[in-house]
Design an enzyme around this catalytic site. Structure first.
Site, mmCIF file in Angstrom:
data_model
loop_
_atom_site.group_PDB
_atom_site.id
_atom_site.type_symbol
_atom_site.label_atom_id
_atom_site.label_comp_id
_atom_site.label_asym_id
_atom_site.label_seq_id
_atom_site.Cartn_x
_atom_site.Cartn_y
_atom_site.Cartn_z
ATOM 1 N N TYR A 53 0.823 -1.212 0.000
ATOM 2 C CA TYR A 53 0.000 0.000 0.000
ATOM 3 C C TYR A 53 0.859 1.265 0.000
ATOM 4 C CZ TYR A 53 -3.727 -3.192 1.615
ATOM 5 O OH TYR A 53 -4.621 -4.232 1.757
ATOM 6 N N HIS A 111 0.477 -11.740 2.014
ATOM 7 C CA HIS A 111 -0.534 -10.951 1.299
ATOM 8 C C HIS A 111 -1.285 -11.780 0.251
ATOM 9 C CE1 HIS A 111 -1.481 -6.533 0.037
ATOM 10 N NE2 HIS A 111 -2.537 -7.305 -0.064
#
Length: 276
Positions: A53, A111
């Site tokens: 991110y 992730h």
């Protein structure tokens, strides 16, 4: 008039608050830090970020700026698919801690089970971080049922959570079932289907019945399913509206109405996803 949510009454799942702030695509550093600070001072106690991110530093700034003690915040981040080789996990997880300005995270996820992911090598590194006390819990994200089973088999530390896209248009029944079998929490990202829930007649119907927003209905539905939702918002109004979902109690008819939605709508579908 809808009552105001009290942070002290937010339900938890094995110590994890069942409503969190997601920060995906919240890339402006000042806006991201301010949204985290606002969320924490509104009553949120669960913040979710990731290496990919590119905002861990801003998230850390928001936590530091909030009038909330660090130990009261359940903080999660994720190791990106390029960093899942054993030594890269160890190195980049420490870099994440530095960016966040913390000594540990409450939850560290794989992730995606993709690219550099090797179940044995990757998870052994997570075990090391767990044993060192740098992470309180091991998580996986976007794992299919068979990959959850494999992770449970290979990881010495308990698998605490599987974070997947989950909302009324993608209820993930099979994943929820396998996670329940292994006492693994399910965390739902994009719980508002990136806005698609606002156009769903069944959700509108329930929202009008309770005089609340469609967002609150979707978040309350997730909670009824035992799912921890992490909606992303940079707007103070939306942050507060989402938090008020904690006061909404859906009845059996409401849940059945939402469960009867015909069709699915997956919002996040990269080519490297394990289902592709």
């Amino acid at each position: 008039m809808q009552e105001t949510a009290d942070p002290e009454t937010c339900p938890t799942a094995n110590g994890m608050p069942m409503l969190g702030l997601g920060t995906w695509q919240n890339e402006d550093p000042d806006e991201c830090a301010e949204s985290v600070r606002t969320a924490l001072e509104t009553g949120y106690r669960h913040i979710d970020t990731a290496q990919a991110y590119d905002n861990e530093g801003a998230v850390g700034d928001g936590i530091a700026a909030a009038d909330v003690d660090r130990e009261d915040v359940f903080l999660a981040t994720k190791v990106w698919i390029d960093n899942l080789a054993h030594d890269d996990v160890l190195e980049t997880a420490r870099e994440s801690l530095d960016r966040l300005g913390v000594d540990y995270v409450d939850l560290l996820y794989v992730h995606w089970p993709s690219r550099e992911y090797d179940a044995e090598e990757t998870l052994s590194a997570f075990d090391e971080l767990y044993d060192e006390g740098l992470i309180e819990n091991v998580g996986v994200s976007n794992f299919l049922p068979e990959q959850v089973e494999e992770a449970v088999e290979l990881c010495d530390a308990p698998i605490f959570a599987n974070q997947v896209e989950l909302h009324p248009l993608l209820p993930q029944d099979e994943i929820r079932e396998v996670c329940d079998t292994h006492d693994i929490e399910v965390v739902g990202y994009s719980p508002l289907a990136r806005g698609a829930v606002f156009d769903q007649p069944e959700i509108r119907e329930v929202a009008e019945k309770h005089d609340v927003s469609e967002a609150q209905v979707s978040l309350a539905w997730a909670r009824e399913k035992g799912v921890t939702a992490i909606p992303k918002s940079a707007s103070e109004d939306h942050i507060r509206d989402n938090f008020e979902s904690l006061t909404l109690e859906l009845d059996v008819d409401d849940v059945e109405t939402i469960d009867a939605i015909d069709g699915t709508d997956r919002q996040i579908d990269p080519g490297f996803a394990p289902w592709n």
